[in-house]
Design a protein around this motif. Structure first.
Motif, PDB file in Angstrom:
ATOM      1  N   GLU A  34       0.834  -1.205   0.000  1.00 58.31           N
ATOM      2  CA  GLU A  34       0.000   0.000   0.000  1.00 58.31           C
ATOM      3  C   GLU A  34       0.873   1.260   0.000  1.00 58.31           C
ATOM      4  N   ILE A  35       1.929   1.236   0.784  1.00 53.72           N
ATOM      5  CA  ILE A  35       2.859   2.369   0.833  1.00 53.72           C
ATOM      6  C   ILE A  35       3.493   2.592  -0.538  1.00 53.72           C
ATOM      7  N   ILE A  36       3.960   1.516  -1.153  1.00 52.78           N
ATOM      8  CA  ILE A  36       4.604   1.634  -2.469  1.00 52.78           C
ATOM      9  C   ILE A  36       3.611   2.148  -3.509  1.00 52.78           C
ATOM     10  N   GLU A  93      13.621   9.816  -4.128  1.00 55.14           N
ATOM     11  CA  GLU A  93      12.476   8.908  -4.193  1.00 55.14           C
ATOM     12  C   GLU A  93      12.779   7.605  -3.437  1.00 55.14           C
ATOM     13  N   ILE A  94      13.992   7.092  -3.611  1.00 56.09           N
ATOM     14  CA  ILE A  94      14.389   5.865  -2.910  1.00 56.09           C
ATOM     15  C   ILE A  94      14.358   6.093  -1.407  1.00 56.09           C
ATOM     16  N   ARG A  95      14.868   7.213  -0.972  1.00 59.60           N
ATOM     17  CA  ARG A  95      14.895   7.516   0.471  1.00 59.60           C
ATOM     18  C   ARG A  95      13.497   7.791   1.020  1.00 59.60           C
ATOM     19  N   TYR A  96      12.618   8.364   0.202  1.00 67.22           N
ATOM     20  CA  TYR A  96      11.223   8.501   0.628  1.00 67.22           C
ATOM     21  C   TYR A  96      10.648   7.124   0.939  1.00 67.22           C
ATOM     22  N   LEU A  97      10.865   6.188   0.035  1.00 71.37           N
ATOM     23  CA  LEU A  97      10.352   4.835   0.234  1.00 71.37           C
ATOM     24  C   LEU A  97      10.950   4.215   1.489  1.00 71.37           C
ATOM     25  N   ASN A  98      12.248   4.354   1.676  1.00 69.19           N
ATOM     26  CA  ASN A  98      12.897   3.821   2.879  1.00 69.19           C
ATOM     27  C   ASN A  98      12.291   4.418   4.143  1.00 69.19           C
ATOM     28  N   LYS A  99      12.062   5.715   4.120  1.00 71.21           N
ATOM     29  CA  LYS A  99      11.504   6.417   5.283  1.00 71.21           C
ATOM     30  C   LYS A  99      10.100   5.912   5.591  1.00 71.21           C
ATOM     31  N   LEU A 100       9.289   5.710   4.559  1.00 71.22           N
ATOM     32  CA  LEU A 100       7.923   5.220   4.771  1.00 71.22           C
ATOM     33  C   LEU A 100       7.929   3.816   5.373  1.00 71.22           C
ATOM     34  N   VAL A 101       8.803   2.950   4.886  1.00 67.43           N
ATOM     35  CA  VAL A 101       8.902   1.595   5.436  1.00 67.43           C
ATOM     36  C   VAL A 101       9.389   1.658   6.882  1.00 67.43           C
ATOM     37  N   GLU A 103       8.829   4.102   9.000  1.00 64.06           N
ATOM     38  CA  GLU A 103       7.685   4.570   9.790  1.00 64.06           C
ATOM     39  C   GLU A 103       6.710   3.432  10.050  1.00 64.06           C
ATOM     40  N   LEU A 104       6.481   2.598   9.051  1.00 62.56           N
ATOM     41  CA  LEU A 104       5.605   1.445   9.206  1.00 62.56           C
ATOM     42  C   LEU A 104       6.159   0.516  10.278  1.00 62.56           C
ATOM     43  N   ALA A 105       7.443   0.213  10.194  1.00 65.64           N
ATOM     44  CA  ALA A 105       8.082  -0.701  11.154  1.00 65.64           C
ATOM     45  C   ALA A 105       8.099  -0.117  12.572  1.00 65.64           C
ATOM     46  N   LYS A 106       8.052   1.194  12.677  1.00 69.25           N
ATOM     47  CA  LYS A 106       8.042   1.830  13.997  1.00 69.25           C
ATOM     48  C   LYS A 106       6.633   1.915  14.583  1.00 69.25           C
ATOM     49  N   LEU A 114       0.762   7.739   5.234  1.00 67.83           N
ATOM     50  CA  LEU A 114       0.293   8.147   3.906  1.00 67.83           C
ATOM     51  C   LEU A 114      -0.091   9.630   3.855  1.00 67.83           C
ATOM     52  N   ARG A 115       0.301  10.340   4.907  1.00 63.71           N
ATOM     53  CA  ARG A 115       0.117  11.789   4.975  1.00 63.71           C
ATOM     54  C   ARG A 115      -1.319  12.224   4.662  1.00 63.71           C
TER      55      ARG A 115
END
Length: 118
Positions: A34-36, A93-101, A103-106, A114-115
């Protein structure tokens, strides 16, 4: 100037690590997907095809149907660098994805990841 090696790395090679990171913290593959999809505009079918085809990160983001305009709300530090200060577009863009994952793991709520505004 040579490209960073992550640009030519297959998204499918890193994807299982995103899933593992999320599942270790009680989150799901569906939430990672969903994040991706939120970030890139890919449908689930399109995302699955990109993974199956071994698409590299640079191509994955270049071919993304519609990068989410709210992604600029993603802030914070990832790999010791503030995402909002990254200038190279693909790396950002890659770091945005890393950051979102991350946040999910936290344990952050999906609405916040998803702002979504209330």
């Amino acid at each position: 100037m040579t490209k960073h090696k992550i640009f030519t790395m297959s998204v499918a090679k890193v994807y299982p690590h995103y899933i593992t990171k999320a599942e270790k913290k009680g989150r799901t593959k569906a939430e990672v997907d969903e994040i991706i999809r939120w970030l890139t505009g890919y449908s689930q079918k399109e995302l699955d095809a990109q993974l199956e085809n071994g698409t590299d990160f640079e191509t994955f983001f270049v071919q993304a149907p519609e990068m989410n305009p709210s992604r600029n709300l993603i802030t914070g530090v990832i790999c010791g660098v503030r995402v909002e200060e990254i200038e190279e577009p693909t790396m950002k863009e890659i770091r945005y994805l890393n950051k979102l994952v991350d946040e999910l793991a936290k344990g952050k709520a999906m609405e916040k990841i998803l702002r979504k505004t209330v």
